[in-house]
Design an enzyme around this catalytic site. Sequence first.
Site, short mmCIF file in Angstrom:
data_model
loop_
_atom_site.label_atom_id
_atom_site.label_comp_id
_atom_site.label_asym_id
_atom_site.label_seq_id
_atom_site.Cartn_x
_atom_site.Cartn_y
_atom_site.Cartn_z
N LYS A 69 -0.84 1.60 1.59
CA LYS A 69 -0.96 1.35 0.15
C LYS A 69 -2.10 2.17 -0.44
O LYS A 69 -1.95 2.78 -1.52
CB LYS A 69 -1.17 -0.14 -0.10
CG LYS A 69 0.06 -0.98 0.22
CD LYS A 69 -0.25 -2.47 0.20
CE LYS A 69 0.99 -3.27 0.59
NZ LYS A 69 0.76 -4.71 0.66
N ASP B 100 2.64 -8.20 -7.28
CA ASP B 100 3.59 -8.66 -6.27
C ASP B 100 4.68 -9.53 -6.87
O ASP B 100 5.72 -9.77 -6.25
CB ASP B 100 2.86 -9.46 -5.18
CG ASP B 100 2.72 -8.68 -3.89
OD1 ASP B 100 3.55 -7.78 -3.65
OD2 ASP B 100 1.79 -8.96 -3.13
N GLN C 197 -2.61 -9.24 0.70
CA GLN C 197 -1.75 -8.94 1.85
C GLN C 197 -1.39 -10.22 2.59
O GLN C 197 -2.26 -11.00 2.98
CB GLN C 197 -2.48 -7.97 2.80
CG GLN C 197 -1.66 -7.54 3.99
CD GLN C 197 -0.43 -6.74 3.59
OE1 GLN C 197 -0.49 -5.88 2.72
NE2 GLN C 197 0.69 -7.03 4.24
#
Length: 279
Positions: A61, A128, A105
């Site tokens: 990322k 997200d 994460q």
Amino acid sequence: MTDAHPFVHDKVIDGKAVGAQIRSEVAAAVRALRAEHGKVPGLAVVIVGERKDSQTYVRMKRKACEEVGIASFGADLPGTATQQEVLGVVEKLNADPQVHGILVQLPLPKHIDEQLVLSAISVEKDVDGFHPLNMGRLSMKGREPLFVPCTPLGCIELLDRTNTQISGKRAVVIGRSNIVGMPVALLLTKRNATVTICHSATENMKQVVREADIVIAAAGQAEMIKVGRTLAIETCCCPASYLLTTHTHTPGCHLLKLGDGLGSLHLHLARLCSWLLDA
């Protein structure tokens, strides 16, 4: 959709080619944002613990951010970090004007309340798409979330970029997780597909899948379903990649595979740039 499409070779979608196109589009959007507004998007990634797979994803990322010109922020916390410490980091990132998107994460260590942490992320920075408000808007007719969970969005993106018709088609989603199965079923419904969700308790799943025009497998179990005359789909071994297929009720079904090159982050970045440009 046929093999004549530039992203389809031997009945397999070239995920790397799609990913390269998306990266190019994101980089152009970042340049336009900098030229017009004198700022660039900022993406923060929070990781708790030392899981090797999570560390690999986070490195990818951050590397992707660098490649397209997005500012990268984040925090690497030890596995012993308390829930309050994690929430404190999220609170600081919520308040930072240079940070426009926050990713936590997953999975988090067992002593951390995952839902509490995800709910603490500002809905405007929830790239997200896991915040209850974003998920709620996704499930409601006439409402649009600020961000959509990325792997489901990637599945729809692959269908769109290969000119696969969704509206009016029968779609089967195998799996009902909050991360992939449920969101992709909602996205397909918003696109006017007739959607069936299959799971471990589904009876006669083989027949259900045979009647589908579009199948998306998100069961999280390698080789749960194999390619064959009756089930035209195969799950993959990589937990970040999900296969999808369309077929026409014939043995010569058309298999579409989401390769390992699309990359969920590039969809995150595309959504982030779009949001900033529209702001």
